[in-house]
Scaffold this motif. Structure first.
Motif, mmCIF file in Angstrom:
data_model
loop_
_atom_site.group_PDB
_atom_site.id
_atom_site.type_symbol
_atom_site.label_atom_id
_atom_site.label_comp_id
_atom_site.label_asym_id
_atom_site.label_seq_id
_atom_site.Cartn_x
_atom_site.Cartn_y
_atom_site.Cartn_z
ATOM 1 N N VAL B 202 0.838 -1.199 0.000
ATOM 2 C CA VAL B 202 0.000 0.000 0.000
ATOM 3 C C VAL B 202 0.874 1.251 0.000
ATOM 4 O O VAL B 202 1.819 1.357 0.793
ATOM 5 N N ILE B 203 0.587 2.164 -0.905
ATOM 6 C CA ILE B 203 1.301 3.446 -0.944
ATOM 7 C C ILE B 203 0.265 4.562 -0.847
ATOM 8 O O ILE B 203 -0.697 4.590 -1.607
ATOM 9 N N ASP B 204 0.487 5.450 0.099
ATOM 10 C CA ASP B 204 -0.424 6.552 0.356
ATOM 11 C C ASP B 204 0.196 7.834 -0.202
ATOM 12 O O ASP B 204 1.325 8.160 0.159
ATOM 13 N N VAL B 205 -0.500 8.529 -1.084
ATOM 14 C CA VAL B 205 0.086 9.769 -1.632
ATOM 15 C C VAL B 205 -0.943 10.886 -1.743
ATOM 16 O O VAL B 205 -2.145 10.642 -1.677
ATOM 17 N N ASN B 206 -0.432 12.075 -1.960
ATOM 18 C CA ASN B 206 -1.279 13.196 -2.341
ATOM 19 C C ASN B 206 -1.666 12.962 -3.803
ATOM 20 O O ASN B 206 -0.836 13.059 -4.705
ATOM 21 N N GLY B 207 -2.912 12.640 -4.026
ATOM 22 C CA GLY B 207 -3.373 12.257 -5.360
ATOM 23 C C GLY B 207 -3.612 13.418 -6.304
ATOM 24 O O GLY B 207 -4.011 13.205 -7.447
ATOM 25 N N PRO B 227 0.714 -7.359 -5.320
ATOM 26 C CA PRO B 227 0.175 -6.195 -6.038
ATOM 27 C C PRO B 227 0.289 -4.938 -5.180
ATOM 28 O O PRO B 227 0.412 -5.027 -3.949
ATOM 29 N N THR B 228 0.277 -3.795 -5.838
ATOM 30 C CA THR B 228 0.344 -2.518 -5.120
ATOM 31 C C THR B 228 -0.944 -1.742 -5.327
ATOM 32 O O THR B 228 -1.502 -1.739 -6.434
ATOM 33 N N VAL B 229 -1.407 -1.106 -4.258
ATOM 34 C CA VAL B 229 -2.490 -0.139 -4.396
ATOM 35 C C VAL B 229 -1.948 1.228 -4.007
ATOM 36 O O VAL B 229 -1.299 1.373 -2.974
ATOM 37 N N VAL B 230 -2.172 2.186 -4.887
ATOM 38 C CA VAL B 230 -1.820 3.576 -4.589
ATOM 39 C C VAL B 230 -3.096 4.262 -4.124
ATOM 40 O O VAL B 230 -4.065 4.361 -4.892
#
Lengths: 310, 276
Positions: B202-207, B227-230
């Motif tokens: 899991v990657i948390d970003v300013n979307g 798998p990755t979830v942004v």
């Protein structure tokens, strides 16, 4: 008595083609490889097999994604589940997105007998046929099932195929199994009566035609394995000359083979159409043969219907 | 000058014109998700109008299909079709540019619209990539309201079951859906923990930060075995205070006064990004 269910033939055909080097065939099951008779394929071709778990929406969505990337996706799940639980995936991801997914509804109709309405698929013909770009097939015996799947492997469009759980008596033989894609097979040729049947109902229809012959009534039996696209030409050809049309199906009385045949006959060659189907209610508890007999979906019931209405 | 950020606000203007001309569309989600699309289509994905039949092209699915206007704007800018045609024809009688993605149009792989379909399909695409040992990566963009669909979690299970590190999902986490906040309608927090529990990176970003999104997608490319979830934390309606964080702007069509103010606000963003 034939002991080989149609579902086993599907596994045989896919396995033969995969063994011959077709690496694009991918089989998907939803914890249903045993009931689909697909265990041998999963064991022999693990790299071409996908287990979805008990998740029919994921099963069909994955199949569509695989197909979009060039695979020939064959998704197996009980007919009751794949045609309703994942109905929207069949509609959007397969038919609307135009992906080469073959949806195999196993243990169709009332195959599951005493397990009840949750496991019966008496609405799959209606639901799947109503989707644009979706074809619907109900092969009758194992020989026709083989011919159908050999043909399906050649095309790149989606389709729904219902097969039963139990072995069905042979109607054709390995050497003599007339088959033309999307054309009904004339299983018996007669004149006075036209009986149109599909799937497991073809065998009792043929039995009935033979019994009627002995009573001096000449009946045609159309094996309408291609429910959609329906072979309207064959219906018109035989109904035009007949005094009575009888349809026989392991399905709800609404939106199935009977409705479709009546639609053609009323427009093109009006003659009385009697539709024999399952009731619009949960069916009585019993094995498939018991259920068929109770609702007159057997040789005796078909003969009776013809005699009463001719 | 921050070129892609300038582009993001210019394309937002195209979206506004599309929606006003077509008298409908899902404006709020378009504004929140467009930075994700720009990061993917300009910095990350191996796609383009000249490689639509390339079997190794990356695959993109707009699972939150109602944000198709943002996708049209980006695809037009990438040369798949002229933007003038989209603005003129969007939602008009007989148009190919309908209110959800349709793969009769160039650049669109799968039809969507009904929510919860994209992730299972993306799993199938990623499985095919593994089977073929293709360099293909698969990207799927979902809305946060969409996560209430059970099929999303069926796909989340199978993606980790099959260690699909060639699959990257994006959640446009704008925290609003048509009836109110996601947490009021059907809560999704703790979202990171939910995906992590399903076996995802899991990657948390300013979307709404294209550089941050690009960095996240590049990190995802290097993650192996899962798998990755942004999770793209965004502002619904981003670009003008007229629309921002207002649930009714899920699919509101601006009136003349609102239109003028929105365009002015977007122009101000463009100027600000040019001077960066």
């Amino acid at each position: 008595m034939n002991k080989i269910p149609n579902r086993k033939v599907i596994c045989d055909v896919l396995s033969e083609k995969a063994a011959a080097g077709d690496r694009d065939i991918v089989a998907l099951c939803s914890d249903s490889r045993g009931s689909a008779s697909m265990t041998p394929f999963f064991e022999q071709f693990p790299d071409q097999s996908v287990e979805a778990g008990i998740a029919e929406q994921d099963l069909v969505g994955m199949a569509a994604g695989l197909a979009k990337c060039g695979k020939k996706a064959y998704a197996f799940s009980p007919a009751s589940f794949i045609s309703t639980r994942s109905y929207e995936q069949c509609k959007v991801d397969c038919a609307y997105s135009d992906t080469n997914v073959k949806l195999i509804g196993i243990s169709g109709g009332v195959s599951y007998g005493a397990l009840g309405m949750s496991h019966h698929s008496a609405q799959d013909i209606a639901s799947m046929s109503a989707i644009p770009n979706m074809r619907v097939y109900l092969p009758s015996d194992r020989h026709q099932t083989r011919k159908l799947f050999e043909a399906l492997l050649q095309d790149e469009k989606c389709a729904y195929i219902r097969t039963g759980r139990n072995p069905v008596e042979d109607i054709y033989t390995e050497e003599d199994c007339p088959f033309e894609m999307n054309k009904a097979t004339v299983a018996r040729e007669g004149s006075e009566v036209l009986i149109v049947a599909a799937g497991e109902m073809v065998y009792p229809a043929v039995q009935a035609a033979d019994a009627l012959k002995e009573k001096g009534i000449s009946a045609t039996v159309l094996d309408m394995y291609c429910i959609k696209p329906l072979d309207a030409d064959a219906i018109v050809k035989y109904a035009s000359a007949a005094k009575l049309v009888v349809t026989v199906e392991e399905h709800s009385p609404f939106g199935g083979l009977g409705s479709m045949v009546a639609q053609v006959v009323s427009a093109k060659c009006p003659v009385k159409v009697i539709e024999k189907a399952l009731p619009d209610s949960p069916v009585i508890t019993g094995t498939s043969p018991e259920v068929f007999k109770y609702y007159g979906l057997d040789c005796e019931g078909i003969v009776k219907t013809v005699e009463e209405n001719l | 000058m921050d070129n892609l950020t300038v582009k993001s606000f210019e394309l937002r203007k195209n979206v506004i014109d599309m929606i006003v001309a077509g008298k409908g569309g899902h404006i709020g989600g378009d504004m929140s998700v467009i930075d994700t699309l720009i990061a993917l289509y300009y910095n990350i994905m191996n796609v383009g109008p000249d490689m639509q039949d390339d079997p190794n092209r990356d695959m993109f699915i707009m699972s939150k299909g109602h944000s198709v206007e943002a996708l049209y704007a980006v695809l037009a800018d990438r040369g798949y079709f002229p933007i003038e045609q989209v603005i003129k024809e969007f939602s008009q009688f007989g148009s190919e540019f309908i209110g959800h993605p349709n793969n009769q149009l160039p650049g669109i792989e799968m039809n969507s619209g009904s929510l919860g379909h994209g992730l299972p399909v993306a799993v199938g695409m990623a499985l095919a990539g593994k089977m073929d040992q293709s360099p293909r990566r698969v990207y799927v963009v979902m809305g946060d309201g969409e996560l209430a669909e059970g099929s999303v979690w069926e796909g989340a299970m199978s993606a980790s079951q099959y260690n699909l590190d060639n699959l990257c999902a994006v959640v446009d986490r704008n925290r609003l859906q048509i009836s109110g906040t996601t947490e009021y309608v059907m809560h999704q927090d703790p979202l990171e923990a939910r995906f992590a529990a399903f076996g995802w990176n899991v990657i948390d970003v300013n979307g709404n930060d294209i550089d941050a999104l690009t960095a996240a997608f590049k990190t995802a490319q290097s993650v192996k075995g899962k798998p990755t979830v942004v999770i793209a934390n965004t502002i619904k309606g981003y670009g003008s205070p007229v629309m921002e964080n207002k649930a009714p702007w899920h699919h509101h069509v601006p009136n003349e006064e609102e239109y003028q103010q929105i365009m002015k606000d977007l122009d101000a963003h463009i100027e600000e990004a040019k001077n960066r």
